[in-house]
Scaffold this motif. Structure first.
Motif, PDB file in Angstrom:
ATOM      1  N   ALA A   1      10.764  23.370 -17.695  1.00  0.00           N
ATOM      2  CA  ALA A   1      11.409  23.718 -18.964  1.00  0.00           C
ATOM      3  C   ALA A   1      10.406  23.601 -20.098  1.00  0.00           C
ATOM      4  O   ALA A   1       9.496  22.766 -20.050  1.00  0.00           O
ATOM      5  CB  ALA A   1      12.607  22.803 -19.239  1.00  0.00           C
ATOM      6  N   HIS A  44      12.395  28.694 -14.727  1.00  0.00           N
ATOM      7  CA  HIS A  44      12.581  28.009 -16.000  1.00  0.00           C
ATOM      8  C   HIS A  44      14.038  27.570 -16.074  1.00  0.00           C
ATOM      9  O   HIS A  44      14.955  28.383 -16.134  1.00  0.00           O
ATOM     10  CB  HIS A  44      12.218  28.898 -17.203  1.00  0.00           C
ATOM     11  CG  HIS A  44      12.345  28.140 -18.479  1.00  0.00           C
ATOM     12  ND1 HIS A  44      13.491  28.186 -19.239  1.00  0.00           N
ATOM     13  CD2 HIS A  44      11.509  27.266 -19.075  1.00  0.00           C
ATOM     14  CE1 HIS A  44      13.323  27.376 -20.276  1.00  0.00           C
ATOM     15  NE2 HIS A  44      12.131  26.805 -20.189  1.00  0.00           N
ATOM     16  N   PRO A  57      16.495  25.491 -18.251  1.00  0.00           N
ATOM     17  CA  PRO A  57      16.657  24.882 -19.574  1.00  0.00           C
ATOM     18  C   PRO A  57      17.455  23.585 -19.524  1.00  0.00           C
ATOM     19  O   PRO A  57      18.484  23.501 -18.858  1.00  0.00           O
ATOM     20  CB  PRO A  57      17.393  25.958 -20.373  1.00  0.00           C
ATOM     21  CG  PRO A  57      18.072  26.803 -19.366  1.00  0.00           C
ATOM     22  CD  PRO A  57      17.230  26.746 -18.130  1.00  0.00           C
ATOM     23  N   ASP A  78      16.020  25.426 -25.228  1.00  0.00           N
ATOM     24  CA  ASP A  78      15.191  25.893 -24.111  1.00  0.00           C
ATOM     25  C   ASP A  78      15.530  27.319 -23.677  1.00  0.00           C
ATOM     26  O   ASP A  78      14.772  27.929 -22.950  1.00  0.00           O
ATOM     27  CB  ASP A  78      15.369  24.980 -22.887  1.00  0.00           C
ATOM     28  CG  ASP A  78      14.672  23.642 -23.023  1.00  0.00           C
ATOM     29  OD1 ASP A  78      13.929  23.446 -23.998  1.00  0.00           O
ATOM     30  OD2 ASP A  78      14.889  22.786 -22.153  1.00  0.00           O
ATOM     31  N   THR A  79      16.672  27.811 -24.095  1.00  0.00           N
ATOM     32  CA  THR A  79      17.067  29.167 -23.692  1.00  0.00           C
ATOM     33  C   THR A  79      16.389  30.240 -24.543  1.00  0.00           C
ATOM     34  O   THR A  79      16.577  31.428 -24.287  1.00  0.00           O
ATOM     35  CB  THR A  79      18.602  29.345 -23.754  1.00  0.00           C
ATOM     36  OG1 THR A  79      19.046  29.154 -25.092  1.00  0.00           O
ATOM     37  CG2 THR A  79      19.311  28.366 -22.821  1.00  0.00           C
ATOM     38  N   ASN A 104      19.000  30.499 -17.092  1.00  0.00           N
ATOM     39  CA  ASN A 104      19.816  30.024 -18.219  1.00  0.00           C
ATOM     40  C   ASN A 104      21.244  29.672 -17.827  1.00  0.00           C
ATOM     41  O   ASN A 104      21.897  28.899 -18.524  1.00  0.00           O
ATOM     42  CB  ASN A 104      19.814  31.046 -19.354  1.00  0.00           C
ATOM     43  CG  ASN A 104      18.519  31.022 -20.138  1.00  0.00           C
ATOM     44  OD1 ASN A 104      17.682  30.131 -19.952  1.00  0.00           O
ATOM     45  ND2 ASN A 104      18.333  31.985 -21.006  1.00  0.00           N
TER      46      ASN A 104
END
Length: 151
Positions: free
Chosen positions: A39, A70, A72, A77-78, A100
């Motif tokens: 992340a 990735h 989040p 983080d998105t 996500n």
């Protein structure tokens, strides 16, 4: 309950977006696959990224396929722009799934970043670990699954 050693590799589906998806082989059978959850807000992820990239390049000729996910941890983080900044900053050229909706994390039974899932050529989980202490154990396990060291 975490994924058990010997478990089948989950399908790499459920991503909301991909980067470098063209670097993901259509057929992962006969590949050693390392799935890396990270992340943009994760300090340890940033600390270990350069070494991870080194492993990707060092072991590619031995059949290692690195796939980033990735994952989040926070709403911030998105932000895809931040993810793209990290991809550029660290020279990430391997496929990166954006998770996500946490679908990939669920299929891997993962709740950590960084987290590493190493699969053998048969698609069975050979090793899993998380965090900076776990990362320290990763390279010997990569070499072991690739047959570069004795068990």
């Amino acid at each position: 309950m975490p994924m058990r050693l010997g478990s089948e590799r989950p399908e790499l589906t459920g991503a909301t977006q991909w980067f470098h998806e063209d670097q993901l082989p259509a057929d992962l059978s006969d590949k050693y696959v390392l799935v890396h959850f990270w992340a943009v807000s994760c300090h340890i992820c940033h600390e270990t990224m350069n070494d991870l990239i080194k492993y990707r390049d060092q072991y590619k000729e031995h059949g290692l396929q690195l796939v980033g996910v990735h994952f989040p941890r926070y709403e911030a983080d998105t932000n895809i722009d931040k993810v793209q900044e990290d991809i550029a900053k660290y020279g990430i050229t391997h496929p990166v799934a954006i998770d996500n909706l946490h679908k990939m994390a669920e299929s891997f039974q993962n709740e950590y970043v960084p987290a590493f899932f190493l699969f053998d050529k048969e698609g069975k989980l050979f090793f899993r670990t998380a965090g900076d202490r776990g990362f320290e154990k990763l390279q010997p396990k990569i070499e072991q699954v690739l047959g570069l060291t004795q068990a």
